[in-house]
Design a protein around this motif. Structure first.
Motif, short mmCIF file in Angstrom:
data_model
loop_
_atom_site.label_atom_id
_atom_site.label_comp_id
_atom_site.label_asym_id
_atom_site.label_seq_id
_atom_site.Cartn_x
_atom_site.Cartn_y
_atom_site.Cartn_z
N LYS A 167 -4.59 0.96 4.30
CA LYS A 167 -3.23 1.52 4.07
C LYS A 167 -2.49 1.26 5.28
CE LYS A 167 -1.00 4.76 2.17
NZ LYS A 167 0.34 4.55 1.80
N ARG A 168 -1.42 0.35 4.84
CA ARG A 168 -0.42 0.09 5.94
C ARG A 168 0.93 0.56 5.90
NH1 ARG A 168 -2.60 -4.10 3.49
NH2 ARG A 168 -0.62 -5.04 3.11
N HIS A 169 1.40 1.13 4.55
CA HIS A 169 2.79 1.42 4.34
C HIS A 169 2.85 2.89 3.93
CE1 HIS A 169 1.90 -2.77 3.16
NE2 HIS A 169 3.27 -2.62 3.52
N ASN A 196 1.81 3.76 8.06
CA ASN A 196 0.71 4.79 7.26
C ASN A 196 1.07 6.10 7.66
OD1 ASN A 196 -1.16 6.00 5.73
ND2 ASN A 196 -2.75 5.16 6.96
N THR A 249 3.34 9.86 6.21
CA THR A 249 3.71 10.59 4.82
C THR A 249 5.18 11.52 4.96
OG1 THR A 249 1.12 11.12 4.20
CG2 THR A 249 2.72 12.50 3.40
N THR A 293 3.45 6.69 2.58
CA THR A 293 3.36 8.03 1.18
C THR A 293 4.72 8.62 0.97
OG1 THR A 293 0.87 7.82 1.47
CG2 THR A 293 1.87 9.59 0.18
N THR A 309 0.95 -1.31 -0.04
CA THR A 309 0.00 -0.04 -0.01
C THR A 309 0.91 1.41 0.00
OG1 THR A 309 -0.24 0.11 2.44
CG2 THR A 309 -1.86 -1.20 1.04
N ALA A 338 -0.68 -2.70 11.96
CA ALA A 338 -1.75 -2.05 11.39
C ALA A 338 -2.78 -3.00 10.63
CB ALA A 338 -1.17 -0.78 10.42
N GLY A 365 5.47 -1.61 6.52
CA GLY A 365 4.71 -1.69 7.49
C GLY A 365 4.90 -1.81 8.59
#
Length: 171
Positions: free
Chosen positions: A117-119, A137, A139, A121, A92, A113, A109
């Protein structure tokens, strides 16, 4: 469109890597380019629900390049993977445009979680140093830098630099 994306990636490597002599050499010999091409195929198959075939091609790419990009990940244009051995990009993860990733980086990850969305951005223009681990999750803001060996488990704002465990050194 796929060929244009690959051409843009090769051109980005030529611009960024002082050791890159010409575009043919980059296309034929750079595992980051090969991993990106394999990812594009496996990602397409993932989106059209050929999940087993997609994962098989992805694992073949991992075997050939030492770079593991899950076919479910979303990757933008002009990704520059330099000395890519040991890179892991989770299912993700979202990687923006003009991102540079060095060897041994994990976009993974936390293992805790649940959900879609576990990874991480990673926004446009980010540079991630060798061995960095970006987990969960979160940014990483546009034009940020993550130092070699850093462990990041919290959001990083636009333009910040992180060098240790969530230690921001400039804003």
């Amino acid at each position: 469109m796929v060929f244009k994306d690959i051409y843009e990636n090769v051109k980005k490597v030529k611009e960024e890597d002082p050791a890159a002599t010409n575009m043919i050499t980059i296309f034929l010999l750079y595992p980051g380019i090969h991993a990106y091409m394999i990812y594009r195929l496996s990602h397409f198959l993932w989106k059209v629900k050929f999940k087993f075939t997609s994962r098989f091609i992805s694992q073949l790419g991992r075997f050939l390049t030492g770079i593991e990009i899950h076919p479910g990940a979303t990757i933008g244009k002009r990704l520059f993977i330099d000395h890519g051995m040991g890179i892991v990009i989770g299912e993700t993860a979202v990687v923006g445009n003009d991102v540079t990733i060095y060897h041994g980086v994990t976009l993974g990850g936390t293992g805790k979680a649940k959900g879609k969305k576990r990874h991480p951005t990673v926004e446009d223009g980010v540079i991630i140093g060798a061995g960095a681990k970006i987990l969960g999750n979160i940014t990483i803001g546009k034009n940020s830098k993550v130092g070699a060996g850093a462990i990041v488990t919290k959001n990083i704002n636009v333009g910040e630099t992180v060098v240790k465990f969530n230690e921001i050194v400039n804003k």
